[in-house]
Design a protein around this motif. Structure first.
Motif, PDB file in Angstrom:
ATOM      1  N   GLY A 154       8.341   6.396  -2.455  1.00 46.96           N
ATOM      2  CA  GLY A 154       8.616   7.836  -2.406  1.00 46.96           C
ATOM      3  C   GLY A 154       8.275   8.571  -3.684  1.00 46.96           C
ATOM      4  N   ASP A 155       7.909   7.869  -4.754  1.00 49.81           N
ATOM      5  CA  ASP A 155       7.536   8.513  -6.016  1.00 49.81           C
ATOM      6  C   ASP A 155       6.096   9.002  -5.906  1.00 49.81           C
ATOM      7  OD1 ASP A 155       6.716   9.126  -8.640  1.00 49.81           O
ATOM      8  OD2 ASP A 155       8.095   7.648  -9.497  1.00 49.81           O
ATOM      9  N   LYS A 156       5.905  10.297  -5.975  1.00 46.20           N
ATOM     10  CA  LYS A 156       4.568  10.862  -5.809  1.00 46.20           C
ATOM     11  C   LYS A 156       3.690  10.670  -7.042  1.00 46.20           C
ATOM     12  CE  LYS A 156       5.770  14.261  -2.337  1.00 46.20           C
ATOM     13  NZ  LYS A 156       7.123  14.127  -2.022  1.00 46.20           N
ATOM     14  N   ASP A 157       4.287  10.475  -8.209  1.00 44.85           N
ATOM     15  CA  ASP A 157       3.520  10.325  -9.441  1.00 44.85           C
ATOM     16  C   ASP A 157       3.173   8.874  -9.754  1.00 44.85           C
ATOM     17  OD1 ASP A 157       3.570  13.097  -9.984  1.00 44.85           O
ATOM     18  OD2 ASP A 157       5.599  12.908 -10.801  1.00 44.85           O
ATOM     19  N   ASP A 158       4.060   7.957  -9.411  1.00 40.93           N
ATOM     20  CA  ASP A 158       3.855   6.534  -9.693  1.00 40.93           C
ATOM     21  C   ASP A 158       4.138   5.764  -8.412  1.00 40.93           C
ATOM     22  OD1 ASP A 158       3.391   4.149 -10.996  1.00 40.93           O
ATOM     23  OD2 ASP A 158       5.380   4.061 -11.906  1.00 40.93           O
ATOM     24  N   ARG A 159       3.201   5.822  -7.497  1.00 48.04           N
ATOM     25  CA  ARG A 159       3.401   5.263  -6.154  1.00 48.04           C
ATOM     26  C   ARG A 159       3.521   3.754  -6.136  1.00 48.04           C
ATOM     27  NH1 ARG A 159       0.000   8.763  -1.841  1.00 48.04           N
ATOM     28  NH2 ARG A 159       1.105  10.680  -2.289  1.00 48.04           N
ATOM     29  N   CYS A 160       4.270   3.298  -5.148  1.00 54.99           N
ATOM     30  CA  CYS A 160       4.370   1.873  -4.866  1.00 54.99           C
ATOM     31  C   CYS A 160       2.987   1.388  -4.441  1.00 54.99           C
ATOM     32  CB  CYS A 160       5.377   1.649  -3.728  1.00 54.99           C
ATOM     33  SG  CYS A 160       5.459  -0.054  -3.152  1.00 54.99           S
ATOM     34  N   ASN A 161       2.591   0.228  -4.929  1.00 49.94           N
ATOM     35  CA  ASN A 161       1.273  -0.306  -4.596  1.00 49.94           C
ATOM     36  C   ASN A 161       1.373  -1.601  -3.787  1.00 49.94           C
ATOM     37  OD1 ASN A 161      -1.504  -0.224  -4.563  1.00 49.94           O
ATOM     38  ND2 ASN A 161      -1.735  -1.211  -6.538  1.00 49.94           N
ATOM     39  N   LEU A 162       2.530  -1.850  -3.184  1.00 48.12           N
ATOM     40  CA  LEU A 162       2.696  -3.021  -2.335  1.00 48.12           C
ATOM     41  C   LEU A 162       1.738  -2.891  -1.153  1.00 48.12           C
ATOM     42  CD1 LEU A 162       4.431  -5.611  -1.969  1.00 48.12           C
ATOM     43  CD2 LEU A 162       5.876  -4.259  -0.448  1.00 48.12           C
ATOM     44  N   HIS A 163       0.992  -3.948  -0.897  1.00 51.61           N
ATOM     45  CA  HIS A 163       0.063  -3.923   0.226  1.00 51.61           C
ATOM     46  C   HIS A 163      -0.097  -5.328   0.802  1.00 51.61           C
ATOM     47  CE1 HIS A 163      -2.462  -4.653  -3.342  1.00 51.61           C
ATOM     48  NE2 HIS A 163      -3.212  -5.388  -2.528  1.00 51.61           N
ATOM     49  N   TYR A 164      -0.645  -5.363   2.003  1.00 49.97           N
ATOM     50  CA  TYR A 164      -0.861  -6.630   2.682  1.00 49.97           C
ATOM     51  C   TYR A 164      -2.100  -7.307   2.119  1.00 49.97           C
ATOM     52  CZ  TYR A 164       2.345  -4.726   6.107  1.00 49.97           C
ATOM     53  OH  TYR A 164       3.426  -4.174   6.714  1.00 49.97           O
ATOM     54  N   ASP A 165      -2.046  -8.618   2.046  1.00 50.97           N
ATOM     55  CA  ASP A 165      -3.258  -9.389   1.793  1.00 50.97           C
ATOM     56  C   ASP A 165      -3.820  -9.660   3.178  1.00 50.97           C
ATOM     57  OD1 ASP A 165      -5.272 -11.146   1.179  1.00 50.97           O
ATOM     58  OD2 ASP A 165      -4.098 -12.210  -0.349  1.00 50.97           O
ATOM     59  N   ILE A 166      -4.458  -8.650   3.718  1.00 53.42           N
ATOM     60  CA  ILE A 166      -4.876  -8.660   5.117  1.00 53.42           C
ATOM     61  C   ILE A 166      -5.917  -9.734   5.387  1.00 53.42           C
ATOM     62  CG2 ILE A 166      -6.724  -6.921   5.074  1.00 53.42           C
ATOM     63  CD1 ILE A 166      -3.798  -6.884   7.527  1.00 53.42           C
TER      64      ILE A 166
END
Length: 101
Positions: A76-88
């Motif tokens: 929810g932080d617009k300036d320092d976004r979460c970068n969690l992502h799938y190793d698709i």
């Protein structure tokens, strides 16, 4: 994880899909691989156990739920976004191996 419900796969198998993103159920029998270069998080979740716990979500919505459950302060932080992502790539490799493709 929070129990609010988001877009889930319709129970009626004849229903038209509402989303083009893959669902958690598309990876049953495998692992859900997650990484975050900012936090250094690397996780693998059993897709079947995750499905039983939270339901059948499209992967983008599930990602936010997992980030919140992991305690990510950037959700929810617009300036320092979460970068969690799938190793698709890993997820599709295991799915292809399972189906012999």
């Amino acid at each position: 994880m929070p129990h609010s419900r988001g877009p889930q796969r319709p129970n009626n198998s004849k229903a038209e899909p509402r989303f083009s993103s893959p669902y958690l159920s598309d990876f049953l029998g495998g692992k859900v691989h997650l990484i975050c270069p900012k936090c250094g998080i690397q996780r693998r979740y059993d897709a079947s156990m995750l499905l039983a716990k939270v339901g059948d979500y499209v992967l983008p919505d599930l990602l936010t739920r997992i980030a919140l459950a992991e305690g990510c302060p950037r959700v929810g932080d617009k300036d320092d976004r979460c970068n969690l992502h799938y190793d698709i790539e890993k997820m599709y490799e295991q799915r292809s191996a399972k189906h012999g493709q």
